[in-house]
Design an enzyme around this catalytic site. Structure first.
Site, mmCIF file in Angstrom:
data_model
loop_
_atom_site.group_PDB
_atom_site.id
_atom_site.type_symbol
_atom_site.label_atom_id
_atom_site.label_comp_id
_atom_site.label_asym_id
_atom_site.label_seq_id
_atom_site.Cartn_x
_atom_site.Cartn_y
_atom_site.Cartn_z
ATOM 1 N N LYS A 1 0.840 -1.200 0.000
ATOM 2 C CA LYS A 1 0.000 0.000 0.000
ATOM 3 C C LYS A 1 0.878 1.253 0.000
ATOM 4 C CE LYS A 1 -3.754 2.529 0.711
ATOM 5 N NZ LYS A 1 -4.768 2.706 -0.346
ATOM 6 N N ASN B 1 -13.803 4.826 -4.926
ATOM 7 C CA ASN B 1 -13.206 4.864 -3.591
ATOM 8 C C ASN B 1 -12.678 6.240 -3.266
ATOM 9 O OD1 ASN B 1 -10.037 5.040 -3.078
ATOM 10 N ND2 ASN B 1 -10.338 4.199 -5.146
ATOM 11 N N SER B 2 -12.735 6.522 -1.981
ATOM 12 C CA SER B 2 -12.007 7.670 -1.462
ATOM 13 C C SER B 2 -11.381 7.228 -0.154
ATOM 14 C CB SER B 2 -12.931 8.872 -1.260
ATOM 15 O OG SER B 2 -12.143 9.970 -0.841
ATOM 16 N N LEU C 1 -5.625 7.064 1.519
ATOM 17 C CA LEU C 1 -4.328 6.465 1.877
ATOM 18 C C LEU C 1 -4.250 5.953 3.320
ATOM 19 C CD1 LEU C 1 -1.780 8.889 0.102
ATOM 20 C CD2 LEU C 1 -2.508 6.626 -0.644
ATOM 21 N N ASN D 1 4.144 7.256 -5.920
ATOM 22 C CA ASN D 1 2.751 7.574 -6.250
ATOM 23 C C ASN D 1 2.583 9.087 -6.360
ATOM 24 O OD1 ASN D 1 -0.005 7.813 -6.429
ATOM 25 N ND2 ASN D 1 -0.471 6.508 -4.672
ATOM 26 N N CYS E 1 -2.591 10.118 -6.090
ATOM 27 C CA CYS E 1 -3.764 9.772 -5.273
ATOM 28 C C CYS E 1 -4.780 10.915 -5.331
ATOM 29 C CB CYS E 1 -3.366 9.513 -3.815
ATOM 30 S SG CYS E 1 -4.830 9.116 -2.834
ATOM 31 N N ASN F 1 -3.642 5.559 -12.276
ATOM 32 C CA ASN F 1 -4.382 5.549 -11.017
ATOM 33 C C ASN F 1 -5.871 5.699 -11.355
ATOM 34 O OD1 ASN F 1 -5.086 5.742 -8.250
ATOM 35 N ND2 ASN F 1 -3.131 6.732 -7.814
ATOM 36 N N SER F 2 -6.716 5.616 -10.363
ATOM 37 C CA SER F 2 -8.151 5.755 -10.620
ATOM 38 C C SER F 2 -8.433 7.124 -11.252
ATOM 39 C CB SER F 2 -8.932 5.605 -9.312
ATOM 40 O OG SER F 2 -8.493 6.563 -8.381
ATOM 41 N N GLY G 1 -5.943 -0.760 -14.754
ATOM 42 C CA GLY G 1 -7.211 -0.057 -14.979
ATOM 43 C C GLY G 1 -8.185 -0.941 -15.726
HETATM 44 C C1 SIN Z 1 -6.376 5.789 -1.635
HETATM 45 O O1 SIN Z 1 -5.879 5.247 -0.632
HETATM 46 O O2 SIN Z 1 -7.045 6.822 -1.543
HETATM 47 C C2 SIN Z 1 -6.178 5.165 -2.979
HETATM 48 C C3 SIN Z 1 -4.756 5.098 -3.378
HETATM 49 C C4 SIN Z 1 -4.437 5.944 -4.553
HETATM 50 O O3 SIN Z 1 -5.347 6.377 -5.276
HETATM 51 O O4 SIN Z 1 -3.267 6.198 -4.838
#
Ligand code: SIN
Length: 310
Positions: A45, A69-70, A73, A125, A128, A191-192, A247
């Site tokens: 993670k 999702n939200s 992190l 990353n 996010c 990422n999303s 994705g």
């Molecule tokens: C999150 O924990 O909010 C998702 C992780 C991410 O989008 O990098």
């Protein structure tokens, strides 16, 4: 014998499919589950300097065709992930740390700490979408460039960047020029898609609590955007920068399409959250079946060879 093995900067993966940083990878128990599965690597993670509770619940929802999702992190803080690396090494597959700083100094501090660990690879990353009050760094090209240059100077491990989806060719070109200058070993696309909104029409209400219901969109909805990002960066980047596709990969055909577009490895996010660790074996076997059908022996036989219409 069909070969779906892959490699990043001398690090061997015995297949090309593993988990995305996000779902079911925040604790040692969850990471052990990935270790015991057919995933070819163990990606942890995204970690921050201090442990984070994340955003208030409900903060994840499966929907037909994907997820929103939200999470914000939620993670145990980078020292926890440093400490568990030795225990993850027993699986004999690459262990990858994902680092999510709030600023340049935090990224630097965490990269330096992982440099002195046995972790194999660093995923940085930059994307996010769920931190309240903080924009996605990957959309700020100046700040991204500063961080990416620092990574090049500081990281002693193979490293790469998890990017947000881009939608305009000008932005692809701007980011590609930064990347070609700083030469990461890989990028992860995507990422999303940030700040989507799902509505429960009967309740007349949003489906997740943080940010008034806005959250990152994952799953089948985002596959075309993810493929486009993989493809465009494959066209623009120096060929020694590998692309990891993520994705909306649910099937072997999805996996095949990502590699055809130029991906070298693949990550599963929503499909892993929804199906659990057995998804890695299923998608790997399905990818092999597609390759047998097509007469391909290994990923190089078709990687990046997407045809266009003249
Ligand atoms: C999150 O924990 O909010 C998702 C992780 C991410 O989008 O990098």
């Amino acid at each position: 014998m069909i070969d779906i093995s892959a490699e990043i900067s001398g690090i061997h993966f015995n297949s090309c499919i593993y988990n995305a940083s996000g779902p079911l990878d925040a604790t040692l128990d969850e990471l052990n589950n990935i270790g015991y599965s057919n995933a070819c690597g163990i990606l942890m993670k995204s970690c921050t300097i201090l442990p984070r509770e994340g955003n208030p619940e409900p903060r994840y929802k499966d929907i037909d065709g994907g997820s929103i999702n939200s999470m914000g992190l939620p993670n145990m803080g980078y020292k926890y992930y440093l400490d568990i690396i030795p225990s993850l090494m027993k699986f004999n597959k690459p262990v990858i740390a994902s680092i999510a700083g709030q600023n340049l100094d935090e990224y630097k501090q965490m990269i330096e700490a992982f440099n002195s660990s046995k972790v194999d690879i660093l995923e940085i990353n930059l994307s996010c979408p769920n931190i309240v009050g903080k924009p996605q760094i990957g959309y700020d090209f100046e700040m991204s460039e500063e961080i990416i240059k620092m990574c090049r100077e500081v990281s002693k491990k193979p490293w790469g960047l998890k990017l947000p989806p881009y939608f305009d060719f000008v932005h692809f070109e701007q980011m590609a020029s930064i990347l070609n200058g700083s030469k990461p070993d890989f990028i992860v696309c995507i990422n999303s898609i940030g700040n989507a909104l799902f509505i429960d029409w009967e309740k007349e209400q949003v489906v997740i609590k943080p940010k008034g219901g806005f959250g990152g969109l994952g799953g089948k909805y985002i596959k075309p955007t993810a493929l486009a990002n993989v493809r465009k960066f494959y066209e623009l980047l120096n060929k020694n920068i590998k692309i990891i596709g993520v994705g909306g990969i649910y099937t072997g055909v999805d996996a095949f399409e990502f590699i055809l577009s130029g991906a070298s490895l693949l990550q599963l996010g929503t499909s892993f959250a929804q199906e659990g660790p057995k998804v890695f074996q299923r998608v790997s076997e399905e990818l092999k079946s597609v390759m047998i059908q097509k007469g391909y022996q290994n990923l190089q036989d078709f990687k990046g060879k997407l045809k266009v219409i003249d």
